[in-house]
Write a protein that holds these residues in place. Structure first.
Motif, PDB file in Angstrom:
ATOM      1  N   THR A  56      29.096  45.614  33.722  1.00  0.00           N
ATOM      2  CA  THR A  56      28.683  44.233  33.430  1.00  0.00           C
ATOM      3  C   THR A  56      29.244  43.261  34.461  1.00  0.00           C
ATOM      4  OG1 THR A  56      28.606  44.762  31.064  1.00  0.00           O
ATOM      5  CG2 THR A  56      28.666  42.442  31.676  1.00  0.00           C
ATOM      6  N   LEU A  57      30.534  43.385  34.767  1.00  0.00           N
ATOM      7  CA  LEU A  57      31.131  42.528  35.794  1.00  0.00           C
ATOM      8  C   LEU A  57      30.480  42.746  37.154  1.00  0.00           C
ATOM      9  CD1 LEU A  57      34.938  42.834  34.898  1.00  0.00           C
ATOM     10  CD2 LEU A  57      33.418  40.905  34.449  1.00  0.00           C
ATOM     11  N   SER A  58      30.173  43.996  37.468  1.00  0.00           N
ATOM     12  CA  SER A  58      29.537  44.300  38.758  1.00  0.00           C
ATOM     13  C   SER A  58      28.159  43.663  38.851  1.00  0.00           C
ATOM     14  CB  SER A  58      29.426  45.814  38.939  1.00  0.00           C
ATOM     15  OG  SER A  58      30.693  46.431  38.878  1.00  0.00           O
ATOM     16  N   LEU A  59      27.389  43.732  37.766  1.00  0.00           N
ATOM     17  CA  LEU A  59      26.046  43.158  37.789  1.00  0.00           C
ATOM     18  C   LEU A  59      26.092  41.641  37.943  1.00  0.00           C
ATOM     19  CD1 LEU A  59      22.986  43.505  37.454  1.00  0.00           C
ATOM     20  CD2 LEU A  59      23.324  43.318  34.981  1.00  0.00           C
ATOM     21  N   LEU A  60      26.975  40.981  37.197  1.00  0.00           N
ATOM     22  CA  LEU A  60      27.065  39.523  37.290  1.00  0.00           C
ATOM     23  C   LEU A  60      27.531  39.084  38.673  1.00  0.00           C
ATOM     24  CD1 LEU A  60      28.620  38.720  33.793  1.00  0.00           C
ATOM     25  CD2 LEU A  60      26.224  38.545  34.481  1.00  0.00           C
ATOM     26  N   SER A  61      28.525  39.756  39.214  1.00  0.00           N
ATOM     27  CA  SER A  61      29.022  39.397  40.542  1.00  0.00           C
ATOM     28  C   SER A  61      27.981  39.693  41.620  1.00  0.00           C
ATOM     29  CB  SER A  61      30.318  40.167  40.839  1.00  0.00           C
ATOM     30  OG  SER A  61      31.296  39.907  39.866  1.00  0.00           O
ATOM     31  N   ALA A  62      27.333  40.848  41.518  1.00  0.00           N
ATOM     32  CA  ALA A  62      26.324  41.201  42.511  1.00  0.00           C
ATOM     33  C   ALA A  62      25.112  40.289  42.433  1.00  0.00           C
ATOM     34  CB  ALA A  62      25.899  42.657  42.320  1.00  0.00           C
ATOM     35  N   PHE A  63      24.772  39.824  41.232  1.00  0.00           N
ATOM     36  CA  PHE A  63      23.651  38.881  41.096  1.00  0.00           C
ATOM     37  C   PHE A  63      23.957  37.570  41.809  1.00  0.00           C
ATOM     38  CE2 PHE A  63      21.406  35.519  38.738  1.00  0.00           C
ATOM     39  CZ  PHE A  63      20.106  35.961  38.872  1.00  0.00           C
ATOM     40  N   ALA A  64      25.195  37.099  41.689  1.00  0.00           N
ATOM     41  CA  ALA A  64      25.574  35.859  42.367  1.00  0.00           C
ATOM     42  C   ALA A  64      25.626  36.046  43.880  1.00  0.00           C
ATOM     43  CB  ALA A  64      26.923  35.376  41.846  1.00  0.00           C
ATOM     44  N   ILE A  65      26.089  37.218  44.321  1.00  0.00           N
ATOM     45  CA  ILE A  65      26.229  37.447  45.767  1.00  0.00           C
ATOM     46  C   ILE A  65      24.908  37.845  46.401  1.00  0.00           C
ATOM     47  CG2 ILE A  65      27.373  38.878  47.500  1.00  0.00           C
ATOM     48  CD1 ILE A  65      29.742  39.110  45.587  1.00  0.00           C
ATOM     49  N   GLY A  66      24.187  38.783  45.771  1.00  0.00           N
ATOM     50  CA  GLY A  66      22.984  39.316  46.394  1.00  0.00           C
ATOM     51  C   GLY A  66      21.766  38.442  46.252  1.00  0.00           C
ATOM     52  N   ILE A  67      21.620  37.759  45.107  1.00  0.00           N
ATOM     53  CA  ILE A  67      20.441  36.931  44.863  1.00  0.00           C
ATOM     54  C   ILE A  67      20.779  35.449  44.919  1.00  0.00           C
ATOM     55  CG2 ILE A  67      18.715  36.326  43.110  1.00  0.00           C
ATOM     56  CD1 ILE A  67      18.609  39.206  42.314  1.00  0.00           C
ATOM     57  N   GLY A  68      21.948  35.082  44.391  1.00  0.00           N
ATOM     58  CA  GLY A  68      22.339  33.687  44.450  1.00  0.00           C
ATOM     59  C   GLY A  68      22.629  33.183  45.849  1.00  0.00           C
ATOM     60  N   ARG A  69      22.927  34.138  46.760  1.00  0.00           N
ATOM     61  CA  ARG A  69      23.189  33.775  48.159  1.00  0.00           C
ATOM     62  C   ARG A  69      24.276  32.713  48.274  1.00  0.00           C
ATOM     63  NH1 ARG A  69      21.006  37.872  51.089  1.00  0.00           N
ATOM     64  NH2 ARG A  69      18.910  38.346  50.356  1.00  0.00           N
ATOM     65  N   ILE A  70      25.416  32.977  47.641  1.00  0.00           N
ATOM     66  CA  ILE A  70      26.511  32.025  47.729  1.00  0.00           C
ATOM     67  C   ILE A  70      27.088  32.016  49.139  1.00  0.00           C
ATOM     68  CG2 ILE A  70      27.050  32.289  45.290  1.00  0.00           C
ATOM     69  CD1 ILE A  70      29.280  34.147  46.032  1.00  0.00           C
ATOM     70  N   ARG A  71      27.791  30.974  49.462  1.00  0.00           N
ATOM     71  CA  ARG A  71      28.367  30.840  50.797  1.00  0.00           C
ATOM     72  C   ARG A  71      29.495  31.853  50.993  1.00  0.00           C
ATOM     73  NH1 ARG A  71      28.877  24.278  51.899  1.00  0.00           N
ATOM     74  NH2 ARG A  71      26.625  23.815  51.769  1.00  0.00           N
ATOM     75  N   GLY A  72      29.624  32.330  52.209  1.00  0.00           N
ATOM     76  CA  GLY A  72      30.647  33.319  52.519  1.00  0.00           C
ATOM     77  C   GLY A  72      30.357  34.670  51.916  1.00  0.00           C
ATOM     78  N   ARG A  73      29.083  35.018  51.791  1.00  0.00           N
ATOM     79  CA  ARG A  73      28.689  36.265  51.134  1.00  0.00           C
ATOM     80  C   ARG A  73      29.284  37.470  51.840  1.00  0.00           C
ATOM     81  NH1 ARG A  73      24.178  39.516  52.244  1.00  0.00           N
ATOM     82  NH2 ARG A  73      23.581  40.883  50.519  1.00  0.00           N
TER      83      ARG A  73
END
Length: 299
Positions: free
Chosen positions: A110-127
């Motif tokens: 669950t933590l991996s999915l939420l974090s990966a969603f923010a990094i992979g799709i959310g395209r946060i800065r400093g990815r």
């Protein structure tokens, strides 16, 4: 024969598709046989310790001393397995390992999915730097983290509790899951996400209705890995779970062998009892695991 079809003043001739050529299967070359023999040898080497545990778990101690560890048992003796089962309170240790491993697997995914969603799709800065940090996190050995984790759990009142071990192992293993899922979600088709947004889907709906179904095979692979890794983990439960009521099965197995005392048949019975639950779990989820691996390879 072709079939003539009249259409708008012209004749179109269709011919049946040629049947696929079914040639004989090529003979396996010397290199193929060598690779097959190598794989078979490696497989036998991997199965040999399990075979030794099986034949010695049901062997009397006198038979072991007289004929050695490789010989088949002259008679089946379940006393070593029964003594281990009752001596270490196997039911309690098995339940502790199952609760910790299952909880860690679900929480870490669950933590991996939420974090990966923010990094992979959310395209946060400093990815890129965040992914590098996650990659560095799951390469740090547990020995380097054990003292800070011991102090942290002691100060928070989580020392000698399964809750503390579950939280720590879930966070540690989610680093690998985040790195793996981020690479999958980073290549997610943007057209699908854009279509969902145009239909009025929120971010949570995109995650639940679009991303989650498509990443389910990869998540099943991670659940299987996390469960087996946690089941076999020895060092952190040894340090953070000193009481017998909270110990896991791997810690109970390690306590059977000392510097001056060792019972080979009891160790074999204990090893077999500790291996079988993880083996059963792997066999139950083998098809899901292979489907996820093959799907990831095709992608």
């Amino acid at each position: 024969m072709g079939v003539e079809i009249m259409g708008r003043g012209r004749v179109v001739t269709t011919r049946p598709a040629p049947a696929p050529h079914r040639g004989r299967r090529g003979k396996r070359g010397a290199g193929g046989w060598a690779v097959l023999a190598l794989v078979a040898g490696v497989g036998l080497l991997m199965l040999f310790p399990f075979w030794i545990a099986v034949i010695n778990a049901f062997k009397p101690a006198q038979d072991y001393i007289a004929n050695g560890p490789v010989s088949l048992p002259a008679e089946l003796d379940f006393s070593a397995l029964a003594d281990f089962w009752s001596g270490v309170d196997f039911n309690r240790k098995l339940l502790n390992s199952a609760v910790i491993s299952g909880s860690v697997a679900l929480i870490a995914v669950t933590l991996s999915l939420l974090s990966a969603f923010a990094i992979g799709i959310g395209r946060i800065r400093g990815r890129v730097w965040i992914l590098a940090l996650f990659m560095l996190a799951f390469t740090i050995p547990q020995e380097a983290l054990v003292y800070p984790l011991f102090v942290l759990t002691r100060d928070l009142g989580l020392y000698d509790t399964m809750t503390g071990v579950i939280i720590i192992l879930a966070v540690l293993q989610s680093a690998f899951g985040t790195y793996m899922l981020s690479s999958v979600l980073g290549a997610f088709p943007p057209e699908v996400l854009e279509a969902a947004r145009l239909d009025g889907a929120s971010r949570f709906q995109v995650l639940r209705l679009v991303v989650l179904p498509l990443t389910r095979p990869t998540m099943a692979v991670l659940v299987t890995f996390f469960f087996i890794w946690t089941w076999n983990d020895f060092f952190l439960p040894l340090v953070l779970l000193p009481s017998a009521d909270n110990q896991t099965l791997s810690v109970a197995l390690g306590a059977l062998s000392g510097q001056y005392t060792s019972d080979p048949t009891a160790l074999a019975a204990a090893s077999l009892a500790g291996i079988l639950p993880a083996l059963v779990f792997f066999l139950l989820f083998q098809r899901t695991l292979m489907r996820g691996v093959n799907l990831g390879a095709v992608k």
